[in-house]
Design an enzyme around this catalytic site. Sequence first.
Site, mmCIF file in Angstrom:
data_model
loop_
_atom_site.group_PDB
_atom_site.id
_atom_site.type_symbol
_atom_site.label_atom_id
_atom_site.label_comp_id
_atom_site.label_asym_id
_atom_site.label_seq_id
_atom_site.Cartn_x
_atom_site.Cartn_y
_atom_site.Cartn_z
ATOM 1 N N GLY A 48 0.728 -1.342 0.153
ATOM 2 C CA GLY A 48 -0.049 -0.135 0.029
ATOM 3 C C GLY A 48 0.764 1.300 0.119
ATOM 4 O O GLY A 48 0.421 2.391 -0.559
ATOM 5 N N GLY A 83 -0.267 6.117 2.205
ATOM 6 C CA GLY A 83 0.914 5.591 1.526
ATOM 7 C C GLY A 83 2.127 5.949 2.144
ATOM 8 O O GLY A 83 3.210 5.701 1.069
ATOM 9 N N ASP A 128 1.417 -12.105 6.044
ATOM 10 C CA ASP A 128 2.028 -10.996 4.945
ATOM 11 C C ASP A 128 3.385 -10.520 5.590
ATOM 12 O O ASP A 128 4.206 -10.211 4.689
ATOM 13 C CB ASP A 128 1.028 -9.891 4.655
ATOM 14 N N ASP A 151 9.687 -6.584 8.229
ATOM 15 C CA ASP A 151 8.477 -5.806 8.539
ATOM 16 C C ASP A 151 8.564 -5.317 10.014
ATOM 17 O O ASP A 151 7.895 -5.978 10.784
ATOM 18 C CB ASP A 151 7.101 -6.217 8.141
HETATM 19 P P1 AMP Z 1 2.121 -3.985 8.128
HETATM 20 O O1 AMP Z 1 1.343 -4.509 8.950
HETATM 21 O O2 AMP Z 1 2.843 -2.648 8.530
HETATM 22 O O3 AMP Z 1 3.069 -4.993 7.326
HETATM 23 O O4 AMP Z 1 1.212 -3.231 6.908
HETATM 24 C C1 AMP Z 1 -0.131 -4.118 6.337
HETATM 25 C C2 AMP Z 1 -0.641 -3.575 5.096
HETATM 26 O O5 AMP Z 1 -0.981 -2.297 5.460
HETATM 27 C C3 AMP Z 1 0.285 -3.437 3.864
HETATM 28 O O6 AMP Z 1 -0.684 -4.128 2.843
HETATM 29 C C4 AMP Z 1 0.694 -2.234 3.963
HETATM 30 O O7 AMP Z 1 1.081 -2.017 2.370
HETATM 31 C C5 AMP Z 1 -0.358 -1.306 4.351
HETATM 32 N N1 AMP Z 1 -0.124 -0.018 4.975
HETATM 33 C C6 AMP Z 1 0.314 0.076 6.250
HETATM 34 N N2 AMP Z 1 0.548 1.455 6.292
HETATM 35 C C7 AMP Z 1 0.031 1.987 5.516
HETATM 36 C C8 AMP Z 1 -0.186 3.477 4.820
HETATM 37 N N3 AMP Z 1 0.256 4.422 5.818
HETATM 38 N N4 AMP Z 1 -0.491 3.775 3.542
HETATM 39 C C9 AMP Z 1 -1.031 2.697 2.853
HETATM 40 N N5 AMP Z 1 -0.854 1.385 3.226
HETATM 41 C C10 AMP Z 1 -0.474 1.034 4.294
HETATM 42 MG MG MG Z 2 3.701 -5.903 6.419
#
Ligand code: AMP
Ligand code: MG
Length: 487
Positions: free
Chosen positions: A94, A128, A254, A264
Amino acid sequence: MSVAPVPTLDFEDRFARELGEMALPWQAEPAPDPRLLALNEPLAAELGLAADWLRGPDGLRFLVGNLVPSGATPVAQAYSGHQFGGFTPRLGDGRALLLGEVVTPGGRRLDLHLKGSGRTPFARGGDGLAAVGPMLREYVISEAMHALGIPTTRSLAVVATGRPVYRETVVPGAVLARVASSHLRVGSFQYAAATGDLDLLRRLADHAISRHHPGAAEAPHRYLALFEAVVSAQASLVARWMLVGFVHGVMNTDNMTISGETIDYGPCAFLDVFDPATVFSSIDAGGRYAYGNQPVVAEWNLARLAEALLPLLAEDQEQAIALAVEALGRFREQYSAAWTAGMRAKLGLPSDAEAAEAAALVDDLLVMLQANHVDYTSFFRGLGSAARGEPEPVRGLVLDLASLDDWLGRWLALAPDGQAMDRVNPAYIPRNHLVEEALTAGVAGELGPLHRLLEAVTVPFDERPGLERYAAPAPEDFGSYVTFCGT
Ligand code: AMP
Ligand code: MG
């Protein structure tokens, strides 16, 4: 978007070419005023990138995705994921882009990936973006993990974008340039499986075999061998996390790699006091990803990988399930073997020490550490001194001295090797209070504390004068620590 040759760097786009259904070509948002906050010069050299060029205007534009090198096709990767147990079929990058793969002068193929580069079609409600603090946090912790010998993605650079990011308050934005063996996740397989396109799933598995587990290609059943290899890699990885007191904090499918690298760094943190129930993440109210749950969660995630792989394991589903169950059944023994060997090394026990006696020592020690709220890292480091006849550092950490002295007597009778212990028990980890101090200063533009912390944690086993405060437990008034996700 300008295209310019990047000195001595060879970019490839194998993921985008072989798995086009999972690669969405996309571009980074322009960064109004890029400024370098951290650059990993040894890693740049490993990649064949000149640090001087990276520091210059073109280098900075490259590091935020605004200068795309020839051969690179930036893509947002599609993947699914079980987040806290609930399945989301379409997650994907994202706020990140895979720039492409770099074949290093040493012949390794590595992903170069940008996090915080702007919204993509996978952004859902997100902006994003990423903030300076969390990106510096990933930089410090991933580099500390690497120095501890734990497989992990690496951090090449953090560049402040000059763009404000709206969180609880307005904070400065940043892009992290990340390097990894790949960004293939359990969630990548879940995505491919959910499309119902068996050819895509097979191509993904072949891609993973070729990049990470080439031995599987020689096996009688290559996809079963791939699964077995991921099970082994994750069993070994999570054992290493447990041995060093690392809490990942958001072990969604993920966020679990096929390569066996840690990925991550969101709400992750290291244990101060030893307690299996430790949770740092603000959103993990149920303790699903608590320190002591990590092996069980890893096994659960691998079961999700097995489900995704079923169509490749056998045409008959019953037969596929039987193969998967048998392979997954090896996780526990592999995890236990890796953890037990690691604990013996932490205690400096000779290889001929009797297994039952060693196991009893470990069990009794962990009970004592928990009951006495003992700082995990300091205790093990101090044991090296105790092996050399100086028990005072550990005696200063445990209230119940009678139990400790009894335990020390039993352990010393096995003639532990203090030198060997110092090579596996770190003096310096990124302690929560030090990370907070460095990030608070870094966000305010003062990078000295961050660089001093990096100096300590990137050479973690080598105790050095002047760095005493980096080896000391958290001050009493530091309190309980809370971390945050996805910021
Ligand atoms: P994470 O748990 O941080 O690995 O993120 C989980 C999902 O949320 C992934 O698909 C990321 O790309 C999306 N994501 C996290 N933060 C943002 C953000 N600020 N804007 C867009 N997508 C996000
Ligand atoms: Mg992630």
